[in-house]
Design an enzyme around this catalytic site. Sequence first.
Site, PDB file in Angstrom:
ATOM      1  N   LEU A 103     -30.899   4.153   6.075  1.00  0.00           N
ATOM      2  CA  LEU A 103     -31.801   4.478   5.289  1.00  0.00           C
ATOM      3  C   LEU A 103     -32.701   5.483   6.344  1.00  0.00           C
ATOM      4  O   LEU A 103     -33.509   6.969   5.682  1.00  0.00           O
ATOM      5  CB  LEU A 103     -32.241   3.643   4.132  1.00  0.00           C
ATOM      6  CG  LEU A 103     -31.241   3.128   3.427  1.00  0.00           C
ATOM      7  CD1 LEU A 103     -31.527   2.009   2.542  1.00  0.00           C
ATOM      8  CD2 LEU A 103     -29.824   3.948   3.104  1.00  0.00           C
ATOM      9  N   HIS A 144     -28.987  -5.595  12.819  1.00  0.00           N
ATOM     10  CA  HIS A 144     -29.807  -4.700  12.174  1.00  0.00           C
ATOM     11  C   HIS A 144     -31.068  -4.752  11.289  1.00  0.00           C
ATOM     12  O   HIS A 144     -31.753  -3.725  11.855  1.00  0.00           O
ATOM     13  CB  HIS A 144     -28.628  -2.935  11.857  1.00  0.00           C
ATOM     14  CG  HIS A 144     -28.856  -1.815  11.251  1.00  0.00           C
ATOM     15  ND1 HIS A 144     -28.452  -1.004  11.732  1.00  0.00           N
ATOM     16  CD2 HIS A 144     -30.461  -1.950  10.319  1.00  0.00           C
ATOM     17  CE1 HIS A 144     -29.027   0.681  11.006  1.00  0.00           C
ATOM     18  NE2 HIS A 144     -30.052  -0.726  10.324  1.00  0.00           N
ATOM     19  N   HIS A 148     -35.702  -4.153  13.116  1.00  0.00           N
ATOM     20  CA  HIS A 148     -36.296  -3.048  12.147  1.00  0.00           C
ATOM     21  C   HIS A 148     -37.531  -3.792  12.487  1.00  0.00           C
ATOM     22  O   HIS A 148     -38.333  -3.304  12.334  1.00  0.00           O
ATOM     23  CB  HIS A 148     -36.453  -2.916  10.898  1.00  0.00           C
ATOM     24  CG  HIS A 148     -35.157  -1.836  10.329  1.00  0.00           C
ATOM     25  ND1 HIS A 148     -35.752  -0.706  11.248  1.00  0.00           N
ATOM     26  CD2 HIS A 148     -33.731  -1.403  10.015  1.00  0.00           C
ATOM     27  CE1 HIS A 148     -34.136   0.598  10.092  1.00  0.00           C
ATOM     28  NE2 HIS A 148     -33.734  -0.289  10.161  1.00  0.00           N
TER      29      HIS A 148
HETATM   30 NI    NI Z   1     -31.669   0.583   9.078  1.00  0.00          NI
END
Ligand code: NI
Length: 187
Positions: A103, A144, A148
């Site tokens: 995103l 994933h 972050h």
């Molecule tokens: Ni991501």
Amino acid sequence: MTIRKIARMGHPVLAGVAEPVENPRDPEIQRLIADMFETMDDARGAGISAPQVHESLRVVVFSVGGERMTDDDEDTPLSHQVLINPEIEPLGNEVEVGWEGCLSVPGMIGAVPRHRRIRYSGLDETGATVERTVSGFHARVVQHECDHLDGILYPMRMPDMSRFGFVEEMSRAADAESADELQEAAE
Ligand code: NI
């Protein structure tokens, strides 16, 4: 609940190492989690991390959707999971390359190598310990999202940048079946 603004690649909040959460039951953390789910669902994402909504805290939420699952027994559908202060331990040496979107990197996808099988642990929204051994897409989405928390975006994991591009262009160039796969990966 509120849909929060999503930080895009290049914003400093995505590059830092996020802080551990001291008390998962803190009302501000509870509000953050609710907002992250609302933001993720609104954007049709498979997962989102707190830094992506401008909170540098070690919180991720995700769903393992049936459509992205692999055939693996350890890759089962799960909706709306919370992981606070997560830790990941790779199991074995097997690495799988798969398509990912993010995103914070809207409109783009890339082929990313990930550990096929991992054990992860953390706290859920009630403060209870979660520990799971997972494979396939479940393992991919957790790797994933947890990346972050350490300032890592998926393009930074890619050894082959020729497999990075706009989903629109790449699915136009692909055959029908892989075009669907690319579109799903973008979410
Ligand atoms: Ni991501």
